[in-house]
Design a protein around this motif. Structure first.
Motif, PDB file in Angstrom:
ATOM      1  N   UNK A  16       0.840  -1.202   0.000  1.00  0.00           N
ATOM      2  CA  UNK A  16       0.000   0.000   0.000  1.00  0.00           C
ATOM      3  C   UNK A  16       0.869   1.245   0.000  1.00  0.00           C
ATOM      4  N   UNK A  17       1.918   1.239   0.821  1.00  0.00           N
ATOM      5  CA  UNK A  17       2.810   2.395   0.943  1.00  0.00           C
ATOM      6  C   UNK A  17       3.529   2.712  -0.361  1.00  0.00           C
ATOM      7  N   UNK A  18       3.847   1.694  -1.156  1.00  0.00           N
ATOM      8  CA  UNK A  18       4.531   1.921  -2.427  1.00  0.00           C
ATOM      9  C   UNK A  18       3.769   2.901  -3.309  1.00  0.00           C
ATOM     10  N   UNK A  19       2.435   2.858  -3.235  1.00  0.00           N
ATOM     11  CA  UNK A  19       1.605   3.792  -4.000  1.00  0.00           C
ATOM     12  C   UNK A  19       1.249   5.025  -3.170  1.00  0.00           C
ATOM     13  N   UNK A  20       0.943   4.827  -1.908  1.00  0.00           N
ATOM     14  CA  UNK A  20       0.430   5.906  -1.056  1.00  0.00           C
ATOM     15  C   UNK A  20       1.474   6.973  -0.746  1.00  0.00           C
ATOM     16  N   UNK A  21       2.769   6.640  -0.849  1.00  0.00           N
ATOM     17  CA  UNK A  21       3.810   7.619  -0.502  1.00  0.00           C
ATOM     18  C   UNK A  21       3.828   8.792  -1.466  1.00  0.00           C
ATOM     19  N   UNK A  22       3.298   8.619  -2.673  1.00  0.00           N
ATOM     20  CA  UNK A  22       3.203   9.710  -3.640  1.00  0.00           C
ATOM     21  C   UNK A  22       1.796  10.314  -3.586  1.00  0.00           C
ATOM     22  N   UNK A  23       1.503  11.024  -2.514  1.00  0.00           N
ATOM     23  CA  UNK A  23       0.148  11.528  -2.287  1.00  0.00           C
ATOM     24  C   UNK A  23      -0.302  12.518  -3.348  1.00  0.00           C
ATOM     25  N   UNK A  24       0.642  13.226  -3.955  1.00  0.00           N
ATOM     26  CA  UNK A  24       0.277  14.210  -4.975  1.00  0.00           C
ATOM     27  C   UNK A  24      -0.398  13.550  -6.177  1.00  0.00           C
ATOM     28  N   UNK A  25      -0.052  12.291  -6.456  1.00  0.00           N
ATOM     29  CA  UNK A  25      -0.665  11.580  -7.589  1.00  0.00           C
ATOM     30  C   UNK A  25      -2.156  11.370  -7.381  1.00  0.00           C
ATOM     31  N   UNK A  26      -2.584  11.308  -6.124  1.00  0.00           N
ATOM     32  CA  UNK A  26      -4.000  11.075  -5.826  1.00  0.00           C
ATOM     33  C   UNK A  26      -4.838  12.343  -5.999  1.00  0.00           C
ATOM     34  N   UNK A  27      -4.172  13.475  -6.234  1.00  0.00           N
ATOM     35  CA  UNK A  27      -4.895  14.739  -6.402  1.00  0.00           C
ATOM     36  C   UNK A  27      -5.060  15.122  -7.862  1.00  0.00           C
ATOM     37  N   UNK A  28      -4.533  14.313  -8.759  1.00  0.00           N
ATOM     38  CA  UNK A  28      -4.589  14.639 -10.187  1.00  0.00           C
ATOM     39  C   UNK A  28      -6.032  14.645 -10.686  1.00  0.00           C
ATOM     40  N   UNK A  29      -6.745  13.568 -10.414  1.00  0.00           N
ATOM     41  CA  UNK A  29      -8.153  13.459 -10.812  1.00  0.00           C
ATOM     42  C   UNK A  29      -8.796  12.302 -10.073  1.00  0.00           C
TER      43      UNK A  29
ATOM     44  N   UNK B  88     -10.463   9.843 -11.411  1.00  0.00           N
ATOM     45  CA  UNK B  88     -10.210   8.587 -12.134  1.00  0.00           C
ATOM     46  C   UNK B  88      -8.819   8.038 -11.807  1.00  0.00           C
ATOM     47  N   UNK B  89      -7.816   8.928 -11.681  1.00  0.00           N
ATOM     48  CA  UNK B  89      -6.463   8.489 -11.317  1.00  0.00           C
ATOM     49  C   UNK B  89      -6.464   7.935  -9.901  1.00  0.00           C
ATOM     50  N   UNK B  90      -7.186   8.603  -9.005  1.00  0.00           N
ATOM     51  CA  UNK B  90      -7.285   8.129  -7.617  1.00  0.00           C
ATOM     52  C   UNK B  90      -7.894   6.734  -7.561  1.00  0.00           C
ATOM     53  N   UNK B  91      -8.985   6.539  -8.295  1.00  0.00           N
ATOM     54  CA  UNK B  91      -9.640   5.232  -8.321  1.00  0.00           C
ATOM     55  C   UNK B  91      -8.730   4.162  -8.900  1.00  0.00           C
ATOM     56  N   UNK B  92      -7.956   4.535  -9.926  1.00  0.00           N
ATOM     57  CA  UNK B  92      -7.022   3.590 -10.536  1.00  0.00           C
ATOM     58  C   UNK B  92      -5.942   3.183  -9.543  1.00  0.00           C
ATOM     59  N   UNK B  93      -5.384   4.161  -8.828  1.00  0.00           N
ATOM     60  CA  UNK B  93      -4.360   3.869  -7.828  1.00  0.00           C
ATOM     61  C   UNK B  93      -4.914   2.973  -6.714  1.00  0.00           C
ATOM     62  N   UNK B  94      -6.124   3.270  -6.258  1.00  0.00           N
ATOM     63  CA  UNK B  94      -6.716   2.465  -5.186  1.00  0.00           C
ATOM     64  C   UNK B  94      -6.956   1.035  -5.646  1.00  0.00           C
ATOM     65  N   UNK B  95      -7.389   0.889  -6.898  1.00  0.00           N
ATOM     66  CA  UNK B  95      -7.601  -0.460  -7.425  1.00  0.00           C
ATOM     67  C   UNK B  95      -6.270  -1.205  -7.537  1.00  0.00           C
TER      68      UNK B  95
END
Length: 203
Positions: free
Chosen positions: A96-109, A111-118
């Motif tokens: 989870x941390x491998x993706x979550x450490x780049x929090x700025x990526x979750x603010x792009x849109x 759809x990007x947030x949903x993709x990262x969570x999936x």
């Protein structure tokens, strides 16, 4: 590369609250409602997003130790395989941390947030499926495991009846339960993190 927040009173308090809520969530959904999912990492995921890797690892290990102690109190004997399931929690935190450490990526849109969570749910479920399946194989081989102790027991027995090799059966049996559990935990944990983060910023 940062592995998490430095420990202070607020961090320790949040970790303790997450630990209690994790235990409470597991008790309500698994023990009381008898839903065959784990529900033991929702608040661990939230801590990964909010505080980082190290605090989340502490919460995960803490949950494993408390769960092992509760099992001893309930049954009167120590099952060495119970704390081994903590490895699943550690792998879930790391993936989870491998993706979550780049929090700025979750603010792009959205759809990007949903993709990262999936992707987090998919990656962490793969870790949980393989590690949990291997632990189950040896656990069931040497110990009598009750039905409600592990929600995938019935699934694994179904594959064994169909003459699948035991170790393959235990890994395959993890797939439906672990993936659904990871999906729920990841999205719910992220939602809790966003809600708490919004509340803290408005203080």
């Amino acid at each position: 590369m940062s592995y998490g927040t430095s420990f202070n009173y607020e961090t320790i308090l949040i970790c303790l609250v997450a630990e209690v809520l994790n235990l409470l969530t597991t008790f309500i959904f698994y023990q009381v409602l008898k839903i065959p999912l784990f529900f033991d990492t929702i608040f661990i995921v939230a801590v990964v997003f909010y505080l980082g890797f190290v605090p989340a690892i502490c919460v995960s290990i803490g949950y494993s130790l408390i769960n092992s102690f509760m099992w001893i109190c309930k049954t009167g004997f120590f099952d060495p395989f119970i704390p081994m399931y903590g490895l699943c929690g550690i792998l879930i935190v790391f993936s989870t941390w491998l993706f979550a450490k780049n929090k700025s990526d979750f603010r792009i849109s959205v759809s990007i947030t949903l993709l990262y969570l999936f992707l987090i749910a998919l990656t962490s479920s793969m870790c949980s499926i393989i590690s949990g399946g291997l632990i189950d194989y040896f656990h069931y081989k040497y110990y009598e495991v009750t039905d409600m102790m592990n929600p995938i027991k019935n699934f694994s027995e179904g594959f064994i009846i169909q003459h699948y090799p035991p170790i393959v059966s235990y890994i395959l049996a993890q797939i439906p339960v672990s993936f659904l559990d990871r999906l729920i935990a990841t999205f719910t944990g992220f939602g809790i993190y966003r809600s708490f983060d919004f509340f803290m910023k408005r203080r």
